[in-house]
Write a protein that holds these residues in place. Structure first.
Motif, PDB file in Angstrom:
ATOM      1  N   THR A 124      38.870 -17.705   1.402  1.00 55.76           N
ATOM      2  CA  THR A 124      39.347 -19.100   2.014  1.00 55.76           C
ATOM      3  C   THR A 124      38.819 -20.046   1.063  1.00 55.76           C
ATOM      4  OG1 THR A 124      36.960 -19.025   2.553  1.00 55.76           O
ATOM      5  CG2 THR A 124      38.859 -18.562   4.189  1.00 55.76           C
ATOM      6  N   THR A 182      42.036 -22.609   1.248  1.00 53.26           N
ATOM      7  CA  THR A 182      42.617 -22.606   2.601  1.00 53.26           C
ATOM      8  C   THR A 182      41.489 -22.609   3.525  1.00 53.26           C
ATOM      9  OG1 THR A 182      44.555 -22.018   3.867  1.00 53.26           O
ATOM     10  CG2 THR A 182      43.349 -20.286   3.051  1.00 53.26           C
ATOM     11  N   GLN A 205      40.212 -28.030   3.596  1.00 46.40           N
ATOM     12  CA  GLN A 205      41.149 -27.419   3.153  1.00 46.40           C
ATOM     13  C   GLN A 205      42.277 -27.452   4.143  1.00 46.40           C
ATOM     14  OE1 GLN A 205      41.722 -27.245  -0.007  1.00 46.40           O
ATOM     15  NE2 GLN A 205      40.100 -26.447  -1.178  1.00 46.40           N
ATOM     16  N   GLU A 243      47.356 -26.223   3.748  1.00 47.59           N
ATOM     17  CA  GLU A 243      48.259 -25.224   4.102  1.00 47.59           C
ATOM     18  C   GLU A 243      48.456 -24.941   5.754  1.00 47.59           C
ATOM     19  OE1 GLU A 243      48.860 -20.438   2.621  1.00 47.59           O
ATOM     20  OE2 GLU A 243      46.925 -21.717   2.226  1.00 47.59           O
TER      21      GLU A 243
END
Length: 379
Positions: A22, A25, A61, A64
């Motif tokens: 992670t 993302t 984040q 995405e």
């Protein structure tokens, strides 16, 4: 169409326990099962349950995740009278940057919720793997005349140390909440799934943030406050497959269970489909040297080596002489020649150079992170 209940998916977690996976993302956007991302399961549950209006609260984040969800069309959640709304990370002129807890995240999005004007608020996590009919849970909530209904699942005494535990009376009314108890009094663990009567929750939150700001988290603060004020709080028992995939071990285990023909998730059930954003990709290509046993290999993969009890996501390549065993390889990863990957999670777009060894075990899964390069000498 269920216009009286609004769904809110909490998808802002940084996912620190997933480490390198992670780094770039949000946890709910992490790939799962070859064709999916973790949040696909919660979104699909909403679509299948008739929850047509869904807000997704992001924070860490989010790019995405935002690109993946889009307008919700992949899940049939792009209708004119509802659909998916991705709620951007919160910031304020007072300098507040992050949500302090699950209830605080709801409070900071009160304006959006009020615009939808729901009678009931369904609060969900974006990082669990399961299939659940939220409409059946709402019917239970109404029948009990509850102010709050909490989804619960039975766990062992050892597992209870990781959960908020609900102690109930003979009618399933919750009479006590214990946070990660050493000696649990019941086996009812909170799933992080809640149905609130929205006017009541709104009142609690508004009063809290006008005074002591004490109601930051549902488990630690809101449920105890509801119980202290004698609100009608009930446990809704869930008996299906459910996995919290917030750790490396649990994410690997759930992917391996996904390969089992006896997996209770039953991904092939056409009456409760799990949807995801579709990519138009060429078919997979297996060379004469490839060997595949009890594995899942999706579109646009190139395999010249051996794959045993593993999942290869889209656009993965495995070079000649390489062996992938008991592992999950995420989209776009490149595995060179004569590589050994065993009991591992390989992140998106990772590159594993020729002759590299990525060796884990059932007790300690090896991890290669997002965009990480292993075994390739720099020029």
């Amino acid at each position: 169409m269920n216009n009286e209940m609004l769904g809110i998916i909490l998808a802002g977690g940084q996912g620190t326990r997933l480490g390198k996976l992670t780094k770039g993302t949000a946890k709910p956007a992490v790939p799962f099962g070859g064709r999916y991302r973790i949040i696909d399961f919660t979104l699909s549950n909403c679509a299948n349950s008739g929850v047509d209006s869904v807000g997704v609260i992001t924070q860490y984040q989010p790019l995405e995740l935002n690109a993946h969800i889009g307008n919700g069309a992949s899940w049939g959640l792009d209708n004119l009278h509802g659909g998916v709304t991705v709620l951007q990370p919160y910031s304020s002129s007072e300098g507040e940057k992050f949500f302090e807890g699950t209830a605080h995240a709801i409070y900071q999005n009160i304006e959006y919720i009020d615009q939808q004007n729901p009678k009931y608020l369904l609060v969900l996590s974006g990082d669990h793997i399961y299939k659940m009919d939220y409409d059946a849970m709402l019917s239970y909530h109404k029948a009990k005349k509850a102010s709050l209904t909490v989804g619960v699942i039975p766990v062992s005494k050892e597992e209870a140390k990781r959960f908020g535990m609900m102690n109930t009376d003979e009618t399933d009314r919750i009479i006590e909440f214990e946070e990660k108890p050493e000696h649990p009094k019941s086996d009812k663990a909170s799933m992080g799934i809640y149905i609130f009567n929205w006017p009541t929750l709104r009142d609690y939150l508004m009063k809290s943030y006008a005074t002591d700001k004490s109601l930051e988290d549902f488990g630690k603060n809101v449920i105890p406050s509801y119980l202290a004020h004698n609100e009608s709080v009930y446990a809704y028992a869930f008996k299906g497959y459910w996995r919290d995939v917030g750790t490396i071990q649990s994410l690997w285990q759930a992917n391996m269970e996904f390969l089992s023909p006896h997996n209770r998730l039953n991904i092939g059930d056409q009456n409760w489909r799990i949807y995801s954003k579709a990519e138009v990709l060429p078919p997979m290509f297996l060379t004469e040297t490839s060997q595949v046993n009890n594995s899942m290999i999706v579109d646009s993969c190139y395999v010249a080596g051996e794959v045993d009890h593993s999942i290869l996501s889209q656009r993965v390549s495995v070079g000649m002489g390489s062996r992938v065993v008991d592992s999950m390889v995420m989209p776009g990863a490149t595995i060179g020649k004569n590589v050994v990957i065993d009991h591992a999670l390989i992140g998106e777009e990772a590159v594993i150079g020729d002759d590299a060894i990525v060796q884990g075990s059932a007790d300690e899964i090896a991890v290669v992170g997002y965009n990480e390069v292993v075994g390739v000498e720099k020029p």
